[in-house]
Scaffold this motif. Structure first.
Motif, mmCIF file in Angstrom:
data_model
loop_
_atom_site.group_PDB
_atom_site.id
_atom_site.type_symbol
_atom_site.label_atom_id
_atom_site.label_comp_id
_atom_site.label_asym_id
_atom_site.label_seq_id
_atom_site.Cartn_x
_atom_site.Cartn_y
_atom_site.Cartn_z
ATOM 1 N N ARG A 134 38.613 58.338 35.633
ATOM 2 C CA ARG A 134 40.074 57.856 35.997
ATOM 3 C C ARG A 134 40.249 56.451 34.868
ATOM 4 O O ARG A 134 40.710 55.442 35.607
ATOM 5 C CB ARG A 134 40.219 57.516 37.299
ATOM 6 N N SER A 136 41.742 54.461 31.266
ATOM 7 C CA SER A 136 43.001 54.286 30.751
ATOM 8 C C SER A 136 42.896 55.071 29.507
ATOM 9 O O SER A 136 41.934 55.559 29.107
ATOM 10 C CB SER A 136 43.371 52.730 30.710
ATOM 11 N N ASP A 188 42.595 59.115 33.267
ATOM 12 C CA ASP A 188 43.312 59.428 34.378
ATOM 13 C C ASP A 188 44.554 59.969 33.934
ATOM 14 O O ASP A 188 45.616 59.065 33.411
ATOM 15 C CB ASP A 188 43.544 58.099 35.081
ATOM 16 N N ARG A 190 47.585 60.312 35.532
ATOM 17 C CA ARG A 190 48.612 59.401 36.044
ATOM 18 C C ARG A 190 49.161 58.277 35.130
ATOM 19 O O ARG A 190 50.106 57.803 35.432
ATOM 20 C CB ARG A 190 48.149 58.874 37.381
ATOM 21 N N GLN A 191 48.208 57.894 34.173
ATOM 22 C CA GLN A 191 48.563 57.136 33.276
ATOM 23 C C GLN A 191 49.769 57.309 32.277
ATOM 24 O O GLN A 191 50.475 56.549 31.786
ATOM 25 C CB GLN A 191 47.529 56.745 32.399
ATOM 26 N N HIS A 194 52.295 56.000 34.693
ATOM 27 C CA HIS A 194 52.088 54.707 35.141
ATOM 28 C C HIS A 194 51.600 53.646 34.148
ATOM 29 O O HIS A 194 51.360 52.413 34.554
ATOM 30 C CB HIS A 194 50.991 54.660 36.578
ATOM 31 N N GLY A 195 50.936 54.298 33.111
ATOM 32 C CA GLY A 195 50.358 53.282 32.064
ATOM 33 C C GLY A 195 51.061 52.332 31.346
ATOM 34 O O GLY A 195 52.376 52.380 31.363
ATOM 35 N N HIS A 199 48.152 54.121 27.226
ATOM 36 C CA HIS A 199 48.094 55.701 27.507
ATOM 37 C C HIS A 199 48.375 56.305 26.406
ATOM 38 O O HIS A 199 48.002 57.644 26.186
ATOM 39 C CB HIS A 199 48.915 56.056 28.657
ATOM 40 N N SER A 346 43.346 48.184 30.706
ATOM 41 C CA SER A 346 44.514 48.764 31.326
ATOM 42 C C SER A 346 44.275 48.774 32.971
ATOM 43 O O SER A 346 43.363 49.082 33.301
ATOM 44 C CB SER A 346 44.695 50.030 30.896
ATOM 45 N N THR A 348 46.509 50.233 36.100
ATOM 46 C CA THR A 348 47.583 51.281 36.574
ATOM 47 C C THR A 348 48.589 50.621 37.394
ATOM 48 O O THR A 348 48.329 49.979 38.462
ATOM 49 C CB THR A 348 46.965 52.433 37.609
#
Length: 350
Positions: A134, A136, A188, A190-191, A194-195, A199, A346, A348
């Motif tokens: 997980r 960045s 991850d 989700r970056q 949300h990054g 990302h 980085s 999140t």
């Protein structure tokens, strides 16, 4: 017993601001350098040289900061050297070397290649040892730094008719792809939503890989005869696949930015501009190396999108300098209690 050496205290607002920049600031040099490369590919030579001058000035400032921390703030240097963003130093150096090669400044390009190659193993090993789940987008910088060496090596090989350098670049090319696959398992996803900017390196690493592939193809000649038909066919197929995957990442990341705008300035936004510029440069290079002229138009469109992004992030950086404390600060300075080996490049945002 002599007194302990301490880091000199900055004496001006500019020096104070500069001393707080994390290793991720190296992405600014990468972004500006690749912009110069892409502008040169499209014959915008004046703009290209302006961008090159800015990239060189930033590189010299970062090199001075790198040396100062090594000499006077060893603990911080060691801490930052273990973060993925430290690899921007290598990538930025290879990007500048590639541009110098197109200017015919081979001795300077060779010097930068030697410097980057000297730093690459130690930094890469230190960073890879601290990879974890997980992470960045900075996790892909291992691939970027390795492919940067491949790009510069292949470019110099073509200019110098050096077979050994081309074969070394080919080894780095395949190693870079292996590092990308491993990094992808640590990234991850989700970056994407949300990054804070880095990302985009998930796509940028594929772009520089495609650029390296195109440079390896272009390095071949009847004089060198680097690759047989099977080798050339494999390189062409892999290069095309990398470019397609990169463009797919570009589209997905752009849609995510539209769906969830992240407009506040963050130094990691330079790690957005670099992949955008690298995608433009890779598209233009593949168009030439594989003789696909219709790719030149989308390559130039991507270039001007990159120019707009570069201007926007530059304006954000200027605003951050004139309004200290109001912008997002990244890197080791942004993560309270960060320890060596943690992914401080980085965070999140949720």
């Amino acid at each position: 017993m002599p007194p302990a050496t301490t880091t000199p205290t900055p004496t001006s607002p500019l020096l104070t601001w500069w001393s707080q920049r994390p290793p991720a600031a190296g992405a600014a040099v990468m972004a500006t350098g690749i912009l110069s490369v892409a502008l040169n590919q499209t014959d915008h030579e004046t703009l290209s040289r302006i961008a090159l001058a800015l990239a060189c000035a930033s590189w010299l400032a970062l090199a001075g900061d790198f040396t100062a921390r090594l000499l006077w703030d060893r603990a911080r240097w060691v801490n930052e050297a273990a973060t993925p963003a430290a690899l921007t130093a290598i990538a930025a150096t290879t990007v500048l070397g590639t541009r110098f090669t197109t200017l015919g400044w081979e001795p300077l390009a060779k010097t930068l290649l030697a410097l980057a190659a000297l730093l690459w193993p130690g930094f890469l090993i230190a960073v890879v040892r601290h990879w974890h789940p997980r992470m960045s987008g900075a996790v892909f910088l291992g691939c970027v730094a390795t492919q940067g060496l491949a790009v510069l090596g292949a470019t110099l090989a073509a200019n110098e008719s050096s077979a050994w350098l081309a074969h070394a670049a080919l080894v780095l090319f395949w190693l870079g792809l292996v590092l990308y696959v491993i990094a992808l398992t640590r990234f991850d996803l989700r970056q994407v939503v949300h990054g804070a900017g880095d990302h985009w390196v998930a796509g940028g690493a594929l772009a520089i890989s495609a650029l390296a592939g195109s440079k390896l193809i272009a390095a071949d000649s009847t004089r060198l005869y680097l690759w047989n038909d099977d080798d050339t066919s494999a390189l062409r197929k892999v290069t095309v696949a990398l470019l397609i995957l990169d463009l797919a990442w570009y589209a997905a990341l752009a849609l995510a930015e539209i769906a969830r705008p992240r407009l506040r300035y963050d130094v990691r936004r330079w790690a957005t501009v670099f992949p955008m510029g690298m995608t433009a440069a890779a598209t233009l290079s593949v168009a030439t190396a594989l003789d696909v002229p219709w790719l030149e138009t989308p390559g130039e469109v991507l270039l001007w999108i990159t120019v707009a992004a570069w201007l926007a992030v530059s304006a954000g950086a200027l605003w951050a300098y004139t309004h200290p404390g109001h912008s997002s600060v990244s890197g080791a300075d942004a993560t309270p209690g960060a320890t060596p080996g943690t992914d401080v490049t980085s965070t999140t945002r949720r």
